[in-house]
Design a protein around this motif. Structure first.
Motif, PDB file in Angstrom:
ATOM      1  N   GLU A   1       6.739   2.826   0.977  1.00  0.00           N
ATOM      2  CA  GLU A   1       6.636   1.670   0.544  1.00  0.00           C
ATOM      3  C   GLU A   1       5.798   0.930   1.451  1.00  0.00           C
ATOM      4  O   GLU A   1       4.720  -0.046   1.082  1.00  0.00           O
ATOM      5  CB  GLU A   1       8.031   0.610   0.346  1.00  0.00           C
ATOM      6  N   THR A   2       5.724   1.383   2.745  1.00  0.00           N
ATOM      7  CA  THR A   2       5.107   0.956   3.751  1.00  0.00           C
ATOM      8  C   THR A   2       4.881   1.858   4.761  1.00  0.00           C
ATOM      9  O   THR A   2       5.594   3.143   4.512  1.00  0.00           O
ATOM     10  CB  THR A   2       5.465  -0.239   4.613  1.00  0.00           C
ATOM     11  N   PRO A   3       3.897   1.953   5.519  1.00  0.00           N
ATOM     12  CA  PRO A   3       3.747   3.263   6.540  1.00  0.00           C
ATOM     13  C   PRO A   3       5.102   3.690   7.344  1.00  0.00           C
ATOM     14  O   PRO A   3       5.217   4.640   7.819  1.00  0.00           O
ATOM     15  CB  PRO A   3       2.599   2.857   7.584  1.00  0.00           C
ATOM     16  N   LYS A   4       6.023   2.699   7.506  1.00  0.00           N
ATOM     17  CA  LYS A   4       7.266   2.972   8.147  1.00  0.00           C
ATOM     18  C   LYS A   4       8.390   2.899   7.398  1.00  0.00           C
ATOM     19  O   LYS A   4       9.461   3.195   8.022  1.00  0.00           O
ATOM     20  CB  LYS A   4       7.396   1.759   9.270  1.00  0.00           C
ATOM     21  N   SER A   5       8.399   2.574   6.138  1.00  0.00           N
ATOM     22  CA  SER A   5       9.411   2.743   5.354  1.00  0.00           C
ATOM     23  C   SER A   5       9.436   3.548   4.158  1.00  0.00           C
ATOM     24  O   SER A   5       8.425   3.301   3.274  1.00  0.00           O
ATOM     25  CB  SER A   5      10.038   1.264   4.764  1.00  0.00           C
ATOM     26  N   LYS A   6      10.182   4.424   3.857  1.00  0.00           N
ATOM     27  CA  LYS A   6      10.018   5.533   2.647  1.00  0.00           C
ATOM     28  C   LYS A   6      11.445   5.626   2.148  1.00  0.00           C
ATOM     29  O   LYS A   6      12.520   5.674   2.745  1.00  0.00           O
ATOM     30  CB  LYS A   6       9.236   6.685   3.248  1.00  0.00           C
ATOM     31  N   SER A   7      11.471   6.302   0.758  1.00  0.00           N
ATOM     32  CA  SER A   7      12.687   6.848   0.240  1.00  0.00           C
ATOM     33  C   SER A   7      12.233   8.305   0.017  1.00  0.00           C
ATOM     34  O   SER A   7      10.948   8.636  -0.217  1.00  0.00           O
ATOM     35  CB  SER A   7      12.994   5.973  -1.028  1.00  0.00           C
TER      36      SER A   7
ATOM     37  N   GLN B   1       1.044  -1.184   0.042  1.00  0.00           N
ATOM     38  CA  GLN B   1       0.161   0.056   0.125  1.00  0.00           C
ATOM     39  C   GLN B   1       1.058   1.042   0.117  1.00  0.00           C
ATOM     40  O   GLN B   1       1.481   1.472   1.114  1.00  0.00           O
ATOM     41  CB  GLN B   1      -1.129  -0.085   1.353  1.00  0.00           C
ATOM     42  N   GLY B   2       1.208   1.828  -1.076  1.00  0.00           N
ATOM     43  CA  GLY B   2       2.123   2.816  -1.467  1.00  0.00           C
ATOM     44  C   GLY B   2       1.575   4.255  -1.239  1.00  0.00           C
ATOM     45  O   GLY B   2       0.565   4.446  -1.290  1.00  0.00           O
ATOM     46  N   LYS B   3       2.370   5.058  -0.762  1.00  0.00           N
ATOM     47  CA  LYS B   3       1.863   6.700  -0.844  1.00  0.00           C
ATOM     48  C   LYS B   3       3.241   7.331  -1.240  1.00  0.00           C
ATOM     49  O   LYS B   3       4.350   7.183  -1.090  1.00  0.00           O
ATOM     50  CB  LYS B   3       1.800   7.118   0.614  1.00  0.00           C
ATOM     51  N   ILE B   4       2.561   8.236  -2.081  1.00  0.00           N
ATOM     52  CA  ILE B   4       3.865   9.260  -2.723  1.00  0.00           C
ATOM     53  C   ILE B   4       3.418  10.598  -2.293  1.00  0.00           C
ATOM     54  O   ILE B   4       2.259  11.186  -2.224  1.00  0.00           O
ATOM     55  CB  ILE B   4       3.633   9.281  -4.276  1.00  0.00           C
ATOM     56  N   ILE B   5       4.373  11.327  -1.784  1.00  0.00           N
ATOM     57  CA  ILE B   5       4.115  12.895  -1.303  1.00  0.00           C
ATOM     58  C   ILE B   5       5.182  13.762  -2.285  1.00  0.00           C
ATOM     59  O   ILE B   5       6.393  13.274  -2.345  1.00  0.00           O
ATOM     60  CB  ILE B   5       4.361  13.070   0.119  1.00  0.00           C
ATOM     61  N   ILE B   6       4.431  14.514  -3.129  1.00  0.00           N
ATOM     62  CA  ILE B   6       4.995  15.404  -3.739  1.00  0.00           C
ATOM     63  C   ILE B   6       5.110  16.689  -3.350  1.00  0.00           C
ATOM     64  O   ILE B   6       4.033  17.388  -2.650  1.00  0.00           O
ATOM     65  CB  ILE B   6       4.208  15.628  -5.269  1.00  0.00           C
ATOM     66  N   TYR B   7       6.485  17.552  -3.267  1.00  0.00           N
ATOM     67  CA  TYR B   7       6.863  18.829  -2.591  1.00  0.00           C
ATOM     68  C   TYR B   7       6.980  19.446  -3.872  1.00  0.00           C
ATOM     69  O   TYR B   7       7.803  19.519  -4.629  1.00  0.00           O
ATOM     70  CB  TYR B   7       7.709  18.499  -1.721  1.00  0.00           C
ATOM     71  N   LEU B   8       6.235  20.778  -4.020  1.00  0.00           N
ATOM     72  CA  LEU B   8       6.399  21.647  -4.717  1.00  0.00           C
ATOM     73  C   LEU B   8       6.852  23.115  -4.075  1.00  0.00           C
ATOM     74  O   LEU B   8       6.494  23.363  -3.112  1.00  0.00           O
ATOM     75  CB  LEU B   8       5.089  21.902  -5.600  1.00  0.00           C
ATOM     76  N   GLN B   9       7.731  23.629  -4.938  1.00  0.00           N
ATOM     77  CA  GLN B   9       8.505  24.893  -4.455  1.00  0.00           C
ATOM     78  C   GLN B   9       8.485  26.020  -5.350  1.00  0.00           C
ATOM     79  O   GLN B   9       8.496  25.615  -6.468  1.00  0.00           O
ATOM     80  CB  GLN B   9       9.815  24.562  -4.020  1.00  0.00           C
ATOM     81  N   SER B  10       8.345  27.152  -4.982  1.00  0.00           N
ATOM     82  CA  SER B  10       8.305  28.492  -5.711  1.00  0.00           C
ATOM     83  C   SER B  10       9.060  29.630  -4.826  1.00  0.00           C
ATOM     84  O   SER B  10       8.592  29.556  -3.568  1.00  0.00           O
ATOM     85  CB  SER B  10       7.043  28.995  -6.413  1.00  0.00           C
ATOM     86  N   ASP B  11       9.678  30.431  -5.581  1.00  0.00           N
ATOM     87  CA  ASP B  11      10.198  31.730  -4.999  1.00  0.00           C
ATOM     88  C   ASP B  11       9.270  32.869  -5.207  1.00  0.00           C
ATOM     89  O   ASP B  11       9.375  33.860  -4.550  1.00  0.00           O
ATOM     90  CB  ASP B  11      11.409  31.944  -5.442  1.00  0.00           C
ATOM     91  N   VAL B  12       8.209  32.686  -6.045  1.00  0.00           N
ATOM     92  CA  VAL B  12       7.143  33.724  -6.176  1.00  0.00           C
ATOM     93  C   VAL B  12       5.657  32.980  -6.102  1.00  0.00           C
ATOM     94  O   VAL B  12       5.387  31.918  -6.496  1.00  0.00           O
ATOM     95  CB  VAL B  12       7.192  34.031  -7.732  1.00  0.00           C
ATOM     96  N   LEU B  13       4.690  33.663  -5.403  1.00  0.00           N
ATOM     97  CA  LEU B  13       3.492  33.282  -5.305  1.00  0.00           C
ATOM     98  C   LEU B  13       2.438  33.786  -6.369  1.00  0.00           C
ATOM     99  O   LEU B  13       2.854  35.157  -6.756  1.00  0.00           O
ATOM    100  CB  LEU B  13       2.959  33.594  -4.005  1.00  0.00           C
TER     101      LEU B  13
END
Length: 178
Positions: free
Chosen positions: A168-174, A41-53
């Protein structure tokens, strides 16, 4: 100043880490469980960044709806298999020659099912359940692949993918950073 936002995506997938090696001094045993066919049961978190709003935001979260569709259509409930996996021919004998694969711009392949259109339905369903990549599908490699896919699309909005976390699991991520 710079701002970051993040969005999470959940999905189920299977894989096999055929290249797994263990050092028994650290692993306490030599069991190579990740070499087995298995799922997560995978989870992906995408982080987006900008210097301008823009309009007070890095970007609208809805600008990641295309990625949710990609997860749902391409990865969810699929088995991710490295084209170089020594079991490829055994698992997928109709395509043992690794030809008749459809290549997608996101860097994966799928089977052209017209080659086996006369096979029973359960065979067609099995083959449509695979996506083929050109790397061992470890969480590290999957997070880097996802980062590339998202960055190529999102750069049109002049924002950056600063990090991708792949659970990859709730306790293991890269995590991979730009």
């Amino acid at each position: 100043m710079h701002w970051k936002i993040s969005k999470e995506f959940d999905f189920c997938y299977g894989h096999r880490v055929w290249s797994q090696e263990l050092n028994p001094e650290f692993s306490l045993d030599p069991c190579l469980k990740c070499r087995h066919l298995h799922g997560h049961q995978g989870k992906i978190i995408i982080y987006l960044q900008s210097d301008v709003l823009t309009n007070g935001m890095v970007t609208d979260f809805k600008h990641l709806n295309w990625f949710k569709a990609f997860i749902d259509d391409v990865l969810d409930h699929k088995f991710i298999l490295d084209i170089h996996d020594p079991l490829f021919e055994t698992l997928l004998p109709h395509y043992a020659n690794k030809k008749d694969l459809i290549e997608f711009p996101e860097g994966f392949k799928a089977f052209n099912l017209t080659k086996i259109k006369d096979e029973p339905e359960h065979i067609l369903e099995m083959y449509e359940g695979f996506i083929i990549v050109d790397f061992v599908p470890t969480s590290e490699n999957l997070s880097a692949w996802i980062m590339k896919i998202v960055q190529e699309k999102i750069e049109k909005l002049n924002i950056t993918v600063s990090k991708v976390e792949f659970y990859e699991t709730p306790k293991s991520k890269s995590s991979v950073y730009a």
